[in-house]
Design an enzyme around this catalytic site. Structure first.
Site, PDB file in Angstrom:
ATOM      1  N   LYS A  22       0.840  -1.203   0.000  1.00  0.00           N
ATOM      2  CA  LYS A  22       0.000   0.000   0.000  1.00  0.00           C
ATOM      3  C   LYS A  22       0.875   1.253   0.000  1.00  0.00           C
ATOM      4  O   LYS A  22       0.635   2.192  -0.766  1.00  0.00           O
ATOM      5  CB  LYS A  22      -0.875  -0.015   1.265  1.00  0.00           C
ATOM      6  N   ASN A  23       1.917   1.258   0.843  1.00  0.00           N
ATOM      7  CA  ASN A  23       2.736   2.462   0.971  1.00  0.00           C
ATOM      8  C   ASN A  23       3.616   2.715  -0.245  1.00  0.00           C
ATOM      9  O   ASN A  23       4.206   3.785  -0.375  1.00  0.00           O
ATOM     10  CB  ASN A  23       3.606   2.381   2.235  1.00  0.00           C
ATOM     11  N   CYS A 116      -3.741  13.281  13.110  1.00  0.00           N
ATOM     12  CA  CYS A 116      -4.345  11.966  12.961  1.00  0.00           C
ATOM     13  C   CYS A 116      -4.117  11.220  14.248  1.00  0.00           C
ATOM     14  O   CYS A 116      -3.450  11.714  15.150  1.00  0.00           O
ATOM     15  CB  CYS A 116      -3.767  11.221  11.770  1.00  0.00           C
ATOM     16  N   ARG A 121       1.811  14.805  13.249  1.00  0.00           N
ATOM     17  CA  ARG A 121       2.347  14.537  11.911  1.00  0.00           C
ATOM     18  C   ARG A 121       2.368  15.773  11.008  1.00  0.00           C
ATOM     19  O   ARG A 121       1.611  15.884  10.045  1.00  0.00           O
ATOM     20  CB  ARG A 121       1.548  13.412  11.241  1.00  0.00           C
ATOM     21  N   PRO A 122       3.260  16.718  11.268  1.00  0.00           N
ATOM     22  CA  PRO A 122       3.328  17.917  10.429  1.00  0.00           C
ATOM     23  C   PRO A 122       3.852  17.610   9.026  1.00  0.00           C
ATOM     24  O   PRO A 122       4.312  16.497   8.754  1.00  0.00           O
ATOM     25  CB  PRO A 122       4.304  18.821  11.182  1.00  0.00           C
ATOM     26  N   ASP A 303       5.691   0.675  11.747  1.00  0.00           N
ATOM     27  CA  ASP A 303       4.452   0.034  11.294  1.00  0.00           C
ATOM     28  C   ASP A 303       4.344  -1.434  11.731  1.00  0.00           C
ATOM     29  O   ASP A 303       3.332  -2.081  11.464  1.00  0.00           O
ATOM     30  CB  ASP A 303       4.347   0.112   9.762  1.00  0.00           C
ATOM     31  N   ARG A 396      -8.100  -0.617   5.698  1.00  0.00           N
ATOM     32  CA  ARG A 396      -7.290   0.405   5.021  1.00  0.00           C
ATOM     33  C   ARG A 396      -5.973  -0.198   4.535  1.00  0.00           C
ATOM     34  O   ARG A 396      -5.387   0.295   3.579  1.00  0.00           O
ATOM     35  CB  ARG A 396      -6.966   1.557   5.985  1.00  0.00           C
TER      36      ARG A 396
HETATM   37  C1  UD1 Z   1       5.024   6.789   6.020  1.00  0.00           C
HETATM   38  C2  UD1 Z   1       4.117   5.589   5.919  1.00  0.00           C
HETATM   39  C3  UD1 Z   1       3.662   5.173   7.307  1.00  0.00           C
HETATM   40  C4  UD1 Z   1       4.870   4.934   8.213  1.00  0.00           C
HETATM   41  C5  UD1 Z   1       5.806   6.141   8.197  1.00  0.00           C
HETATM   42  C6  UD1 Z   1       7.092   5.904   8.968  1.00  0.00           C
HETATM   43  C7  UD1 Z   1       3.079   5.885   3.754  1.00  0.00           C
HETATM   44  C8  UD1 Z   1       1.834   6.133   2.994  1.00  0.00           C
HETATM   45  N1  UD1 Z   1       2.983   5.924   5.096  1.00  0.00           N
HETATM   46  O1  UD1 Z   1       4.246   7.846   6.585  1.00  0.00           O
HETATM   47  O2  UD1 Z   1       2.900   3.963   7.183  1.00  0.00           O
HETATM   48  O3  UD1 Z   1       4.419   4.714   9.528  1.00  0.00           O
HETATM   49  O4  UD1 Z   1       6.149   6.475   6.850  1.00  0.00           O
HETATM   50  O5  UD1 Z   1       7.736   4.771   8.510  1.00  0.00           O
HETATM   51  O6  UD1 Z   1       4.113   5.608   3.183  1.00  0.00           O
HETATM   52  N2  UD1 Z   1       7.446  14.532  10.134  1.00  0.00           N
HETATM   53  C9  UD1 Z   1       7.628  15.862  10.398  1.00  0.00           C
HETATM   54  N3  UD1 Z   1       7.520  16.752   9.354  1.00  0.00           N
HETATM   55  C10 UD1 Z   1       7.231  16.331   8.085  1.00  0.00           C
HETATM   56  C11 UD1 Z   1       7.044  14.969   7.834  1.00  0.00           C
HETATM   57  C12 UD1 Z   1       7.162  14.083   8.883  1.00  0.00           C
HETATM   58  O7  UD1 Z   1       7.894  16.248  11.522  1.00  0.00           O
HETATM   59  O8  UD1 Z   1       7.145  17.191   7.183  1.00  0.00           O
HETATM   60  C13 UD1 Z   1       7.530  13.549  11.254  1.00  0.00           C
HETATM   61  C14 UD1 Z   1       6.194  12.856  11.503  1.00  0.00           C
HETATM   62  O9  UD1 Z   1       5.364  13.619  12.324  1.00  0.00           O
HETATM   63  C15 UD1 Z   1       6.631  11.564  12.145  1.00  0.00           C
HETATM   64  C16 UD1 Z   1       7.957  11.272  11.450  1.00  0.00           C
HETATM   65  O10 UD1 Z   1       8.396  12.501  10.884  1.00  0.00           O
HETATM   66  O11 UD1 Z   1       6.846  11.734  13.497  1.00  0.00           O
HETATM   67  C17 UD1 Z   1       7.878  10.223  10.362  1.00  0.00           C
HETATM   68  O12 UD1 Z   1       6.972  10.629   9.379  1.00  0.00           O
HETATM   69  P1  UD1 Z   1       7.128  10.240   7.849  1.00  0.00           P
HETATM   70  O13 UD1 Z   1       8.365   9.447   7.630  1.00  0.00           O
HETATM   71  O14 UD1 Z   1       6.923  11.474   7.039  1.00  0.00           O
HETATM   72  O15 UD1 Z   1       5.869   9.290   7.662  1.00  0.00           O
HETATM   73  P2  UD1 Z   1       4.781   9.347   6.540  1.00  0.00           P
HETATM   74  O16 UD1 Z   1       5.399   9.598   5.214  1.00  0.00           O
HETATM   75  O17 UD1 Z   1       3.645  10.192   6.987  1.00  0.00           O
END
Ligand code: UD1
Length: 417
Positions: A22-23, A116, A121-122, A303, A396
């Site tokens: 999915k990811n 969420c 999650r910014p 995950d 999901r």
């Molecule tokens: C993706 C995965 C999710 C997985 C996560 C971490 C998808 C669709 N989802 O989510 O299943 O749990 O990677 O392996 O691929 N952060 C910030 N600023 C940002 C972006 C992220 O502070 O601009 C923080 C988030 O709040 C979190 C951490 O970084 O604490 C990791 O987030 P991120 O790696 O971005 O996860 P996702 O891409 O949302």
């Protein structure tokens, strides 16, 4: 609303196929925005999140056809660069359209995903990356409004965010000149996305390492791609077998994408053999306690944290789990405790004191991976029935999981309340 009922205590035996990730599929679908011809994806999982992305892309005029595991996407009919709040708020991964929209239309209007269940999650890293490429970005009425011609640049991420790496990498494919992204995420889904983009004519190197170089090109064409196997689903089946007992072979998996999970399951007493795309696990009489810390890839995947916690609730000894990727990702704990687990939380650590057996209970799913943890706990429970409510969370990310576990001998069914 559907519920999943489990009468646990039955070991799992047999083999089970892993679906496409999915990811990986979600950013691949967003990447099709960049193509000037039709794209085809194979091995797409049939999941609610995929339907949500389909709906979002269709709402912007893209033509999407999804039959079986085969999807065609054609962006030539796209007539909108706005991703509306109604669609984005349902799934954070919708934010992946920002980079491709900006590269295609030189403008994009994408709703902020909002908080969420697993933390705030910014998206600051996504935005900083696009700004480094020359985008002008402001927030208007809850929307990120971006515009500008993109130019290659050097950008170092504050944290290796998976989504930000994907978003900025997609945008940079059409930027003028060379982009160097450092401290990026190394997840296999990023390398998969780069393979698809390169098949479209992009010039990306280094995806899968912490430094990605992208030489911008003027246009990208349609391409065909097979979605990489879902390592989280594979890990979930391996952990479920360890918790319930038994001997299961996971098919169509890639063990190279699960290095830390396999190492931890071996440490917990599992016998794991890898033959090509097959991973066989033979569970011990009772798993041993292990300590672990979630980390960006190749560290232990956040995950899979909830699922391995469910297994450790019945392990011999005390385990300490540290969650460093997300705040608030211990939502499964209160429900596991209702099933007899002994878990104490201390900040971002969970201390799990293994008990000889859990007992079934009515529980509530709170997010995708927490629901997988409750299923695993239900399978491991030696007495009673576990009734899991709010199973839409599990739909999901796992395709008909109850049927696949039942095929391994689990006593599990979905009922409509
Ligand atoms: C993706 C995965 C999710 C997985 C996560 C971490 C998808 C669709 N989802 O989510 O299943 O749990 O990677 O392996 O691929 N952060 C910030 N600023 C940002 C972006 C992220 O502070 O601009 C923080 C988030 O709040 C979190 C951490 O970084 O604490 C990791 O987030 P991120 O790696 O971005 O996860 P996702 O891409 O949302």
């Amino acid at each position: 609303m559907d519920k999943i009922l489990i009468r646990g205590g039955k070991p799992l035996h047999g083999s089970v196929q892993v679906r496409g990730a999915k990811n990986a599929a979600l950013p691949l679908m967003a990447a099709a925005i960049l193509a000037e011809g039709p794209c085809t994806l194979h091995n797409v999982p049939c999941l609610h999140d995929i339907f949500s992305m389909d709906k979002l892309l269709t709402s912007m005029g893209m033509s999407v056809e999804f039959t079986g595991r085969y999807m065609t996407l054609d962006a030539s009919s796209m007539n909108s660069y706005t991703a509306s709040y109604d669609l984005v708020r349902k799934m954070r991964a919708s934010f992946f359209v920002l980079g491709p929209l900006l590269a295609k239309f030189k403008k994009a209007r994408v709703s902020l995903p909002g908080g969420c269940a697993i933390g705030t999650r910014p998206v600051d890293i996504h935005l900083k990356g696009l700004e480094a490429l020359g985008a002008k970005i402001c927030i208007e009425e809850g929307y990120v409004v971006a515009d500008g011609e993109l130019t290659g640049a050097d950008f170092a991420m504050d944290f290796p965010s998976v989504g930000a790496t994907e978003n900025v990498m997609m945008a940079a494919c059409r930027a003028k000149g060379v982009t160097r992204l450092s401290n990026v995420a190394r997840e296999p889904e990023i390398a998969d996305l780069a393979r698809f983009l390169n098949a479209m004519g992009a010039r990306i190197s280094g995806a899968g390492t912490d430094l990605i170089t992208i030489v911008g090109v003027d246009s990208l064409s349609g391409a065909e791609h097979v979605v990489v196997a879902d390592r989280i689903e594979a890990g979930t089946f391996l952990i479920a077998t360890m918790a319930a007992g038994g001997d299961v072979t996971v098919l169509n998996a890639n063990a190279d994408h699960l290095p830390t999970c396999i190492a931890k399951l071996r440490e917990a007493g599992g016998e794991i053999e890898v033959h090509g795309a097959r991973i066989r696990v033979r569970a011990p009489e009772r798993p041993k306690a292990v300590d672990l810390t979630t980390q960006p890839y190749p560290g232990f995947a956040t995950d899979l944290q909830a699922q391995i916690m469910a297994m450790l609730t019945v392990a011999d000894g005390v385990s300490v789990i540290r969650e460093t990727v997300f705040e608030n990702r211990f939502m499964q704990v209160a429900e596991l405790v209702r099933m007899g687990a002994q878990i104490d939380l201390d900040g971002n650590s969970a201390i799990v004191r293994g008990v000889p057996a859990l007992s079934g209970a009515p529980v509530m799913a709170s997010d995708l991976r927490a629901s997988a943890a409750l299923i695993i706990a239900g399978l491991a429970a030696k007495k009673g029935e576990t009734a899991i409510a709010r199973v839409y969370h599990i739909d999901r990310g796992y395709e008909r999981i109850e049927e696949r576990l039942a095929s391994l001998g689990a006593d599990i069914e979905r009922v409509n309340d």
